[in-house]
Design an enzyme around this catalytic site. Sequence first.
Site, PDB file in Angstrom:
ATOM      1  CG  HIS A  65      -2.586   8.043  -4.089  1.00 56.18           C
ATOM      2  ND1 HIS A  65      -1.919   8.599  -3.019  1.00 56.18           N
ATOM      3  CD2 HIS A  65      -3.163   9.069  -4.751  1.00 56.18           C
ATOM      4  CE1 HIS A  65      -2.087   9.905  -3.038  1.00 56.18           C
ATOM      5  NE2 HIS A  65      -2.849  10.213  -4.085  1.00 56.18           N
ATOM      6  CB  CYS A 109      -1.501   5.533   0.992  1.00 52.65           C
ATOM      7  SG  CYS A 109      -2.022   6.011  -0.681  1.00 52.65           S
ATOM      8  CB  CYS A 164       0.194  10.412   0.816  1.00 52.44           C
ATOM      9  SG  CYS A 164      -1.334   9.524   0.403  1.00 52.44           S
ATOM     10  CD  GLU A 176       0.979   4.207  -2.306  1.00 53.10           C
ATOM     11  OE1 GLU A 176       2.023   4.747  -1.902  1.00 53.10           O
ATOM     12  OE2 GLU A 176       0.233   4.731  -3.164  1.00 53.10           O
TER      13      GLU A 176
END
Length: 163
Positions: free
Chosen positions: A53, A86, A83, A55
């Site tokens: 991801h 993260c 999410c 992040e």
Amino acid sequence: MNTHEFFMKEALKEAEKAFEANEVPVGAVIVHKERIIGRAHNQIILLKDPTAHAEMIAITQAASALGNERLNNCDIYATIEPCPMCMGAFVLARVRNLVYGARDPKGGSCGSVFNIGADNRLNHKINIKGGVLKEECASLIKKFFKEKRDKKTPWILLKADGR
């Protein structure tokens, strides 16, 4: 333009890179002392890694830039409400502030589904501000998935067969 808008525009530039690469268009930047020390976009398909991801990649870059696993006094800007994975990483890294653009009603962890950054059971809390440039952030995600629905092809297959 205020500081939050400036850094969110930088995160949006990253999200646009993801869009062009046929990845879900999420971007993130991490800021320390008004300087970007981590920037990334989703690279799940490219890296064949479900944890890639924006992040998470930005956290790795920022920790490397600081030479520390703790991101004390760092702020993260993400185009979409993060999410659970993260947000858990933000708590572990001791991120100070999270600023995000659009809410994620299906998986967001800043109040939409969970509220990990404000959970009193955890050893660190994160100051959270949502809705910065939310229209721009939401429109990119909506455009991405609309194009996939219009083609009636699952977006993951589009990358695999080269279309």
